[in-house]
Design a protein around this motif. Sequence first.
Motif, PDB file in Angstrom:
ATOM      1  N   PRO A   1      32.610  60.327  32.434  1.00 24.06           N
ATOM      2  CA  PRO A   1      32.362  60.361  33.883  1.00 24.06           C
ATOM      3  C   PRO A   1      33.370  59.513  34.653  1.00 24.06           C
ATOM      4  CG  PRO A   1      30.368  59.783  32.642  1.00 24.06           C
ATOM      5  CD  PRO A   1      31.527  59.664  31.701  1.00 24.06           C
ATOM      6  N   THR A   2      33.263  59.563  35.975  1.00 25.66           N
ATOM      7  CA  THR A   2      34.062  58.700  36.830  1.00 25.66           C
ATOM      8  C   THR A   2      33.682  57.237  36.597  1.00 25.66           C
ATOM      9  OG1 THR A   2      34.746  58.318  39.105  1.00 25.66           O
ATOM     10  CG2 THR A   2      32.432  58.772  38.758  1.00 25.66           C
ATOM     11  N   GLY A   3      34.618  56.336  36.920  1.00 28.53           N
ATOM     12  CA  GLY A   3      34.323  54.911  36.848  1.00 28.53           C
ATOM     13  C   GLY A   3      35.109  54.125  35.833  1.00 28.53           C
ATOM     14  N   ALA A   4      36.110  54.743  35.198  1.00 23.24           N
ATOM     15  CA  ALA A   4      36.965  53.983  34.285  1.00 23.24           C
ATOM     16  C   ALA A   4      37.717  52.905  35.065  1.00 23.24           C
ATOM     17  CB  ALA A   4      37.942  54.918  33.575  1.00 23.24           C
ATOM     18  N   GLY A   5      38.160  51.885  34.355  1.00 26.29           N
ATOM     19  CA  GLY A   5      38.768  50.733  35.002  1.00 26.29           C
ATOM     20  C   GLY A   5      40.002  51.048  35.819  1.00 26.29           C
ATOM     21  N   ALA A   6      40.761  52.072  35.403  1.00 27.59           N
ATOM     22  CA  ALA A   6      41.991  52.427  36.105  1.00 27.59           C
ATOM     23  C   ALA A   6      41.735  52.919  37.517  1.00 27.59           C
ATOM     24  CB  ALA A   6      42.749  53.494  35.320  1.00 27.59           C
ATOM     25  N   ARG A   7      40.523  53.367  37.805  1.00 34.01           N
ATOM     26  CA  ARG A   7      40.227  53.991  39.093  1.00 34.01           C
ATOM     27  C   ARG A   7      39.766  52.998  40.144  1.00 34.01           C
ATOM     28  NH1 ARG A   7      43.645  57.578  37.945  1.00 34.01           N
ATOM     29  NH2 ARG A   7      43.248  58.452  35.871  1.00 34.01           N
ATOM     30  N   PHE A   8      39.660  51.726  39.779  1.00 38.72           N
ATOM     31  CA  PHE A   8      39.359  50.699  40.769  1.00 38.72           C
ATOM     32  C   PHE A   8      40.650  50.236  41.445  1.00 38.72           C
ATOM     33  CE2 PHE A   8      35.692  50.557  37.991  1.00 38.72           C
ATOM     34  CZ  PHE A   8      34.641  50.284  38.848  1.00 38.72           C
ATOM     35  N   ASP A   9      40.522  49.617  42.597  1.00 40.36           N
ATOM     36  CA  ASP A   9      41.669  49.082  43.327  1.00 40.36           C
ATOM     37  C   ASP A   9      41.404  47.612  43.654  1.00 40.36           C
ATOM     38  OD1 ASP A   9      43.988  48.759  44.710  1.00 40.36           O
ATOM     39  OD2 ASP A   9      43.345  49.874  46.503  1.00 40.36           O
ATOM     40  N   PRO A  10      42.036  46.684  42.929  1.00 41.47           N
ATOM     41  CA  PRO A  10      42.980  46.911  41.843  1.00 41.47           C
ATOM     42  C   PRO A  10      42.267  47.344  40.559  1.00 41.47           C
ATOM     43  CG  PRO A  10      42.547  44.575  42.060  1.00 41.47           C
ATOM     44  CD  PRO A  10      41.824  45.240  43.199  1.00 41.47           C
ATOM     45  N   PRO A  11      43.010  47.885  39.597  1.00 42.93           N
ATOM     46  CA  PRO A  11      42.391  48.321  38.340  1.00 42.93           C
ATOM     47  C   PRO A  11      41.680  47.174  37.629  1.00 42.93           C
ATOM     48  CG  PRO A  11      44.610  49.185  38.540  1.00 42.93           C
ATOM     49  CD  PRO A  11      44.451  48.187  39.647  1.00 42.93           C
ATOM     50  N   ARG A  12      40.647  47.526  36.903  1.00 41.71           N
ATOM     51  CA  ARG A  12      39.848  46.534  36.170  1.00 41.71           C
ATOM     52  C   ARG A  12      39.931  46.857  34.683  1.00 41.71           C
ATOM     53  NH1 ARG A  12      34.190  46.218  39.430  1.00 41.71           N
ATOM     54  NH2 ARG A  12      33.997  44.292  38.212  1.00 41.71           N
ATOM     55  N   TYR A  13      41.020  46.433  34.070  1.00 43.05           N
ATOM     56  CA  TYR A  13      41.232  46.712  32.663  1.00 43.05           C
ATOM     57  C   TYR A  13      40.480  45.703  31.797  1.00 43.05           C
ATOM     58  CZ  TYR A  13      44.863  49.871  34.281  1.00 43.05           C
ATOM     59  OH  TYR A  13      45.534  50.889  34.905  1.00 43.05           O
ATOM     60  N   LEU A  14      40.300  46.073  30.529  1.00 44.63           N
ATOM     61  CA  LEU A  14      39.576  45.215  29.608  1.00 44.63           C
ATOM     62  C   LEU A  14      40.456  44.049  29.164  1.00 44.63           C
ATOM     63  CD1 LEU A  14      37.877  47.964  27.405  1.00 44.63           C
ATOM     64  CD2 LEU A  14      36.821  46.606  29.243  1.00 44.63           C
ATOM     65  N   LYS A  15      39.799  42.929  28.913  1.00 44.31           N
ATOM     66  CA  LYS A  15      40.496  41.731  28.458  1.00 44.31           C
ATOM     67  C   LYS A  15      39.672  41.069  27.360  1.00 44.31           C
ATOM     68  CE  LYS A  15      38.408  38.928  32.143  1.00 44.31           C
ATOM     69  NZ  LYS A  15      37.433  39.979  32.494  1.00 44.31           N
TER      70      LYS A  15
END
Length: 283
Positions: free
Chosen positions: A246-260
Amino acid sequence: MKLATVRADNTQLYGAILEDGFVNLTPDFPQWPTLYDAISAGGFDQLLSMAEGRTATHTDFAYEMVLPNAARILCVGVNFPDRNAEYKDGSAQPKYMSLFPRFASGFTGHGQNLVRPPENHTLDYEGEVAIVIGKSGRRIAAEDAYDHIAALTLCNEGTIRDWVRHAKFNVTQGKNWDRSGAIGPWLVPFTDPSQLDDARIITRVNGEVRQDDVLSRMMFPIREEIAYISTFMTLQPGDIIVTGTPTGAGARFDPPRYLKPGDVVEIEVNGIGTLTNGVEDEA
Protein backbone atom coordinates in the motif's frame (compact mmCIF):
# COMPACT_ATOMS: atom_id res chain seq x y z
CA MET A 1 -1.05 -24.96 11.77
CA LYS A 2 2.01 -22.87 10.89
CA LEU A 3 5.18 -24.17 9.21
CA ALA A 4 8.52 -22.41 9.50
CA THR A 5 12.25 -22.61 8.94
CA VAL A 6 14.33 -21.99 12.05
CA ARG A 7 17.86 -22.24 13.36
CA ALA A 8 18.40 -24.23 16.54
CA ASP A 9 21.59 -25.78 17.89
CA ASN A 10 23.41 -24.03 15.02
CA THR A 11 21.44 -26.10 12.50
CA GLN A 12 18.77 -25.08 10.03
CA LEU A 13 15.55 -27.01 10.62
CA TYR A 14 11.95 -26.89 9.41
CA GLY A 15 8.75 -27.86 11.12
CA ALA A 16 5.63 -26.58 12.85
CA ILE A 17 5.16 -23.70 15.26
CA LEU A 18 3.13 -24.45 18.39
CA GLU A 19 2.10 -22.16 21.23
CA ASP A 20 4.91 -23.57 23.37
CA GLY A 21 7.65 -24.04 20.80
CA PHE A 22 8.80 -25.65 17.59
CA VAL A 23 8.28 -29.21 16.32
CA ASN A 24 11.23 -30.38 14.23
CA LEU A 25 9.98 -32.29 11.18
CA THR A 26 13.32 -32.40 9.38
CA PRO A 27 14.23 -35.94 10.52
CA ASP A 28 10.85 -37.26 9.39
CA PHE A 29 11.52 -36.33 5.77
CA PRO A 30 15.19 -36.96 4.94
CA GLN A 31 14.34 -36.78 1.24
CA TRP A 32 13.52 -33.10 1.69
CA PRO A 33 16.43 -31.17 3.24
CA THR A 34 14.50 -27.88 3.37
CA LEU A 35 10.93 -26.63 3.65
CA TYR A 36 11.18 -25.37 0.08
CA ASP A 37 12.24 -28.83 -1.09
CA ALA A 38 9.21 -30.35 0.63
CA ILE A 39 6.76 -27.90 -0.95
CA SER A 40 8.34 -28.08 -4.41
CA ALA A 41 7.98 -31.90 -4.24
CA GLY A 42 4.28 -31.59 -3.37
CA GLY A 43 4.76 -32.56 0.27
CA PHE A 44 3.01 -29.64 1.98
CA ASP A 45 0.01 -31.68 3.16
CA GLN A 46 2.31 -34.45 4.40
CA LEU A 47 4.12 -31.97 6.61
CA LEU A 48 0.84 -30.73 8.08
CA SER A 49 -0.32 -34.29 8.78
CA MET A 50 2.99 -35.25 10.40
CA ALA A 51 2.80 -32.25 12.74
CA GLU A 52 -0.63 -33.16 14.10
CA GLY A 53 -0.55 -34.13 17.76
CA ARG A 54 3.19 -33.61 18.13
CA THR A 55 4.81 -31.86 21.07
CA ALA A 56 7.50 -29.22 20.89
CA THR A 57 11.06 -30.38 20.32
CA HIS A 58 12.62 -26.93 20.72
CA THR A 59 11.84 -23.83 22.73
CA ASP A 60 15.09 -22.01 21.94
CA PHE A 61 15.27 -21.17 18.25
CA ALA A 62 15.50 -18.26 15.80
CA TYR A 63 13.41 -17.80 12.68
CA GLU A 64 15.03 -17.82 9.26
CA MET A 65 13.63 -16.74 5.89
CA VAL A 66 10.74 -19.15 5.60
CA LEU A 67 11.85 -20.66 2.25
CA PRO A 68 15.58 -19.87 2.33
CA ASN A 69 16.43 -21.63 -0.92
CA ALA A 70 13.36 -20.52 -2.88
CA ALA A 71 14.22 -20.64 -6.57
CA ARG A 72 11.77 -18.04 -7.88
CA ILE A 73 10.39 -14.94 -6.17
CA LEU A 74 8.31 -12.55 -8.27
CA CYS A 75 7.12 -9.21 -6.92
CA VAL A 76 4.23 -7.04 -8.11
CA GLY A 77 4.94 -3.31 -8.02
CA VAL A 78 2.68 -0.27 -7.67
CA ASN A 79 -0.46 -2.32 -7.03
CA PHE A 80 -2.65 0.02 -4.96
CA PRO A 81 -4.43 3.08 -6.43
CA ASP A 82 -2.77 5.54 -4.05
CA ARG A 83 0.65 4.02 -4.76
CA ASN A 84 0.27 4.97 -8.43
CA ALA A 85 -0.66 8.52 -7.40
CA GLU A 86 2.41 8.68 -5.11
CA TYR A 87 4.66 8.85 -8.16
CA LYS A 88 3.13 12.22 -9.12
CA ASP A 89 3.86 11.62 -12.79
CA GLY A 90 0.30 12.14 -14.00
CA SER A 91 0.02 8.57 -15.25
CA ALA A 92 -3.29 6.74 -15.31
CA GLN A 93 -3.78 3.32 -13.77
CA PRO A 94 -1.54 0.98 -15.78
CA LYS A 95 -3.05 -1.57 -18.14
CA TYR A 96 -0.57 -4.26 -17.11
CA MET A 97 1.02 -5.03 -13.78
CA SER A 98 4.68 -4.26 -13.04
CA LEU A 99 6.82 -7.28 -12.15
CA PHE A 100 10.38 -7.74 -10.97
CA PRO A 101 12.42 -10.63 -9.53
CA ARG A 102 13.94 -10.95 -6.11
CA PHE A 103 16.31 -13.59 -4.82
CA ALA A 104 16.30 -15.49 -1.56
CA SER A 105 19.63 -13.95 -0.49
CA GLY A 106 17.87 -10.59 -0.20
CA PHE A 107 15.69 -11.77 2.68
CA THR A 108 16.15 -12.64 6.32
CA GLY A 109 13.72 -14.10 8.85
CA HIS A 110 11.32 -12.83 11.50
CA GLY A 111 13.10 -11.33 14.49
CA GLN A 112 16.30 -10.74 12.53
CA ASN A 113 17.65 -7.34 11.53
CA LEU A 114 17.37 -5.88 8.06
CA VAL A 115 20.82 -4.78 6.89
CA ARG A 116 21.54 -1.24 5.71
CA PRO A 117 24.58 -1.25 3.37
CA PRO A 118 27.42 1.26 3.60
CA GLU A 119 27.09 2.26 -0.05
CA ASN A 120 23.65 3.81 0.41
CA HIS A 121 21.37 4.54 3.37
CA THR A 122 18.00 4.83 1.62
CA LEU A 123 16.71 1.54 3.08
CA ASP A 124 12.92 1.57 2.89
CA TYR A 125 10.12 -0.74 4.04
CA GLU A 126 7.20 -2.22 2.07
CA GLY A 127 4.66 -4.39 3.87
CA GLU A 128 3.13 -7.09 1.68
CA VAL A 129 1.33 -10.43 1.62
CA ALA A 130 3.21 -13.20 -0.18
CA ILE A 131 1.63 -16.32 -1.60
CA VAL A 132 3.35 -19.67 -2.05
CA ILE A 133 2.30 -21.79 -5.00
CA GLY A 134 1.37 -25.38 -4.21
CA LYS A 135 0.07 -26.66 -7.54
CA SER A 136 1.77 -26.15 -10.87
CA GLY A 137 -0.03 -24.54 -13.77
CA ARG A 138 0.29 -22.65 -17.02
CA ARG A 139 -2.29 -20.18 -18.36
CA ILE A 140 -4.32 -20.48 -15.17
CA ALA A 141 -7.76 -18.88 -15.35
CA ALA A 142 -8.34 -16.18 -12.75
CA GLU A 143 -11.35 -18.03 -11.38
CA ASP A 144 -9.14 -21.08 -10.74
CA ALA A 145 -6.14 -19.19 -9.38
CA TYR A 146 -6.77 -19.77 -5.68
CA ASP A 147 -6.66 -23.53 -6.27
CA HIS A 148 -2.94 -23.16 -6.95
CA ILE A 149 -2.03 -21.50 -3.63
CA ALA A 150 -0.59 -23.67 -0.85
CA ALA A 151 0.15 -21.07 1.80
CA LEU A 152 0.40 -17.42 2.80
CA THR A 153 3.18 -15.51 4.50
CA LEU A 154 4.32 -11.91 5.00
CA CYS A 155 7.04 -9.90 3.34
CA ASN A 156 8.92 -6.74 4.17
CA GLU A 157 10.06 -6.01 0.65
CA GLY A 158 12.94 -3.83 1.81
CA THR A 159 14.40 -1.61 -0.88
CA ILE A 160 17.44 0.63 -1.39
CA ARG A 161 15.56 3.49 -3.06
CA ASP A 162 18.43 5.31 -4.70
CA TRP A 163 19.55 2.12 -6.44
CA VAL A 164 16.04 1.51 -7.78
CA ARG A 165 16.55 4.68 -9.81
CA HIS A 166 19.86 3.65 -11.36
CA ALA A 167 18.25 2.21 -14.48
CA LYS A 168 15.44 3.29 -16.77
CA PHE A 169 13.49 0.08 -17.16
CA ASN A 170 14.21 -2.07 -14.10
CA VAL A 171 14.50 -1.93 -10.33
CA THR A 172 16.39 -5.19 -9.76
CA GLN A 173 19.56 -3.66 -8.34
CA GLY A 174 17.65 -1.73 -5.67
CA LYS A 175 15.61 -4.74 -4.69
CA ASN A 176 18.20 -7.42 -4.04
CA TRP A 177 20.71 -6.20 -1.46
CA ASP A 178 21.61 -9.02 0.92
CA ARG A 179 19.21 -9.24 3.88
CA SER A 180 17.52 -5.96 2.97
CA GLY A 181 14.07 -7.54 3.32
CA ALA A 182 12.35 -10.32 5.24
CA ILE A 183 9.83 -13.10 4.59
CA GLY A 184 8.03 -14.93 7.39
CA PRO A 185 7.53 -15.63 10.19
CA TRP A 186 5.81 -18.80 8.91
CA LEU A 187 3.57 -20.32 6.30
CA VAL A 188 -0.16 -20.42 7.01
CA PRO A 189 -2.10 -22.97 4.92
CA PHE A 190 -4.45 -21.32 2.43
CA THR A 191 -7.85 -22.91 2.91
CA ASP A 192 -10.44 -20.19 2.30
CA PRO A 193 -10.72 -17.23 -0.11
CA SER A 194 -11.52 -14.91 2.80
CA GLN A 195 -7.90 -15.23 3.96
CA LEU A 196 -7.00 -12.96 1.05
CA ASP A 197 -10.27 -11.29 0.11
CA ASP A 198 -10.82 -9.91 3.63
CA ALA A 199 -7.19 -9.29 4.56
CA ARG A 200 -5.98 -5.98 5.93
CA ILE A 201 -2.29 -5.09 5.95
CA ILE A 202 -0.77 -2.71 8.51
CA THR A 203 2.88 -1.62 8.64
CA ARG A 204 4.28 0.10 11.71
CA VAL A 205 7.68 1.68 12.23
CA ASN A 206 8.59 2.14 15.89
CA GLY A 207 4.89 1.75 16.71
CA GLU A 208 3.70 4.41 14.25
CA VAL A 209 1.28 3.22 11.55
CA ARG A 210 2.78 3.97 8.13
CA GLN A 211 0.73 1.69 5.87
CA ASP A 212 -2.88 0.56 6.36
CA ASP A 213 -5.02 -0.87 3.57
CA VAL A 214 -7.05 -3.87 2.46
CA LEU A 215 -6.12 -6.30 -0.29
CA SER A 216 -9.52 -5.88 -1.90
CA ARG A 217 -8.32 -2.44 -3.15
CA MET A 218 -5.48 -3.87 -5.22
CA MET A 219 -5.45 -2.67 -8.82
CA PHE A 220 -4.43 -6.18 -9.85
CA PRO A 221 -6.03 -8.70 -7.46
CA ILE A 222 -4.13 -11.83 -6.57
CA ARG A 223 -6.30 -13.99 -8.83
CA GLU A 224 -5.27 -11.78 -11.76
CA GLU A 225 -1.61 -11.86 -10.71
CA ILE A 226 -1.57 -15.65 -10.89
CA ALA A 227 -3.41 -15.64 -14.22
CA TYR A 228 -1.09 -13.05 -15.77
CA ILE A 229 2.18 -14.54 -14.52
CA SER A 230 1.19 -18.07 -15.51
CA THR A 231 0.55 -16.85 -19.04
CA PHE A 232 4.29 -16.48 -19.70
CA MET A 233 5.76 -18.99 -17.23
CA THR A 234 4.65 -22.24 -15.68
CA LEU A 235 4.13 -21.66 -11.98
CA GLN A 236 5.66 -24.41 -9.85
CA PRO A 237 5.17 -25.48 -6.23
CA GLY A 238 7.40 -23.36 -4.02
CA ASP A 239 7.25 -20.27 -6.22
CA ILE A 240 6.62 -17.08 -4.22
CA ILE A 241 4.58 -14.13 -5.45
CA VAL A 242 4.91 -10.93 -3.39
CA THR A 243 1.64 -9.26 -4.16
CA GLY A 244 2.06 -5.49 -3.70
CA THR A 245 2.38 -2.82 -1.01
CA PRO A 246 0.00 0.00 0.00
CA THR A 247 0.85 3.69 0.05
CA GLY A 248 3.00 5.00 2.89
CA ALA A 249 6.53 3.78 2.25
CA GLY A 250 9.24 6.00 3.68
CA ALA A 251 10.28 7.41 0.30
CA ARG A 252 6.88 9.07 -0.13
CA PHE A 253 7.22 11.37 2.87
CA ASP A 254 8.67 14.88 2.54
CA PRO A 255 11.40 14.63 3.60
CA PRO A 256 11.74 10.85 3.13
CA ARG A 257 11.71 8.72 6.26
CA TYR A 258 14.15 5.92 5.58
CA LEU A 259 15.01 3.16 8.03
CA LYS A 260 17.98 3.52 10.33
CA PRO A 261 19.69 1.27 12.87
CA GLY A 262 17.52 0.70 15.94
CA ASP A 263 14.22 1.05 14.08
CA VAL A 264 11.65 -1.74 14.40
CA VAL A 265 9.30 -2.56 11.53
CA GLU A 266 6.14 -4.62 12.07
CA ILE A 267 3.94 -5.93 9.26
CA GLU A 268 0.62 -7.34 10.44
CA VAL A 269 -2.11 -9.13 8.49
CA ASN A 270 -5.15 -10.64 10.14
CA GLY A 271 -5.11 -14.42 9.95
CA ILE A 272 -1.42 -14.63 9.05
CA GLY A 273 0.44 -12.92 11.90
CA THR A 274 3.06 -10.24 12.39
CA LEU A 275 6.50 -10.04 10.79
CA THR A 276 8.90 -8.02 12.96
CA ASN A 277 12.42 -6.87 12.09
CA GLY A 278 14.97 -4.48 13.48
CA VAL A 279 17.55 -2.60 11.43
CA GLU A 280 21.35 -2.65 11.63
CA ASP A 281 24.24 -1.35 9.58
CA GLU A 282 26.26 -3.89 7.65
CA ALA A 283 29.26 -4.91 9.68
